[in-house]
Design a protein around this motif. Structure first.
Motif, PDB file in Angstrom:
ATOM      1  N   PRO A   1      60.455  -8.764  53.695  1.00 44.79           N
ATOM      2  CA  PRO A   1      59.119  -9.199  54.110  1.00 44.79           C
ATOM      3  C   PRO A   1      58.253  -8.016  54.533  1.00 44.79           C
ATOM      4  O   PRO A   1      58.721  -7.118  55.213  1.00 44.79           O
ATOM      5  CB  PRO A   1      59.386 -10.114  55.312  1.00 44.79           C
ATOM      6  CG  PRO A   1      60.825 -10.455  55.236  1.00 44.79           C
ATOM      7  CD  PRO A   1      61.512  -9.347  54.503  1.00 44.79           C
ATOM      8  N   GLY A   2      57.018  -8.004  54.073  1.00 44.91           N
ATOM      9  CA  GLY A   2      56.100  -6.933  54.436  1.00 44.91           C
ATOM     10  C   GLY A   2      56.122  -5.754  53.485  1.00 44.91           C
ATOM     11  O   GLY A   2      55.163  -5.010  53.397  1.00 44.91           O
ATOM     12  N   ALA A   3      57.211  -5.561  52.764  1.00 44.31           N
ATOM     13  CA  ALA A   3      57.302  -4.458  51.809  1.00 44.31           C
ATOM     14  C   ALA A   3      56.775  -4.947  50.457  1.00 44.31           C
ATOM     15  O   ALA A   3      56.944  -6.103  50.099  1.00 44.31           O
ATOM     16  CB  ALA A   3      58.732  -3.983  51.680  1.00 44.31           C
ATOM     17  N   VAL A   4      56.137  -4.064  49.726  1.00 39.39           N
ATOM     18  CA  VAL A   4      55.502  -4.473  48.481  1.00 39.39           C
ATOM     19  C   VAL A   4      56.362  -4.138  47.263  1.00 39.39           C
ATOM     20  O   VAL A   4      56.820  -5.032  46.569  1.00 39.39           O
ATOM     21  CB  VAL A   4      54.108  -3.824  48.345  1.00 39.39           C
ATOM     22  CG1 VAL A   4      53.433  -4.284  47.076  1.00 39.39           C
ATOM     23  CG2 VAL A   4      53.253  -4.160  49.550  1.00 39.39           C
ATOM     24  N   ARG A   5      56.588  -2.846  47.017  1.00 38.75           N
ATOM     25  CA  ARG A   5      57.363  -2.423  45.842  1.00 38.75           C
ATOM     26  C   ARG A   5      58.152  -1.161  46.165  1.00 38.75           C
ATOM     27  O   ARG A   5      57.890  -0.503  47.160  1.00 38.75           O
ATOM     28  CB  ARG A   5      56.445  -2.100  44.665  1.00 38.75           C
ATOM     29  CG  ARG A   5      55.529  -3.192  44.269  1.00 38.75           C
ATOM     30  CD  ARG A   5      54.693  -2.841  43.067  1.00 38.75           C
ATOM     31  NE  ARG A   5      53.849  -1.668  43.286  1.00 38.75           N
ATOM     32  CZ  ARG A   5      53.212  -1.034  42.311  1.00 38.75           C
ATOM     33  NH1 ARG A   5      53.307  -1.441  41.079  1.00 38.75           N
ATOM     34  NH2 ARG A   5      52.480   0.018  42.566  1.00 38.75           N
TER      35      ARG A   5
END
Length: 76
Positions: free
Chosen positions: A65-69
């Motif tokens: 959660p909160g991390a994109v790529r």
């Protein structure tokens, strides 16, 4: 480190990453940090590319959660 009277050279981060990419299918920043203590894998990959080594990068979706790529690096 000394072995039989010789001083053993510690491998550079670039050598460690190259060895890992040759043995494993790919590497990520998380792997580089946890396995080898390398915190800036993108910079090491950049230096290897400047030396002419062909490395591909693929952006992958992150599950956390909160991390994109995150980037996945492979020898081309």
């Amino acid at each position: 480190n000394k072995s039989r009277g010789y001083i053993m050279k510690r491998p550079t981060q670039a050598e460690v990453v190259m060895d890992h990419l040759k043995r494993a299918d790919y590497s990520t920043d998380s792997q580089a940090t946890s396995l080898y203590g390398i915190g800036q894998l993108a910079y090491v990959v950049h230096k290897l590319r400047k030396k002419g080594i062909k490395i591909t990068s693929t952006m992958k979706p992150c599950i956390k959660p909160g991390a994109v790529r995150y980037a996945e690096y492979r020898l081309a």
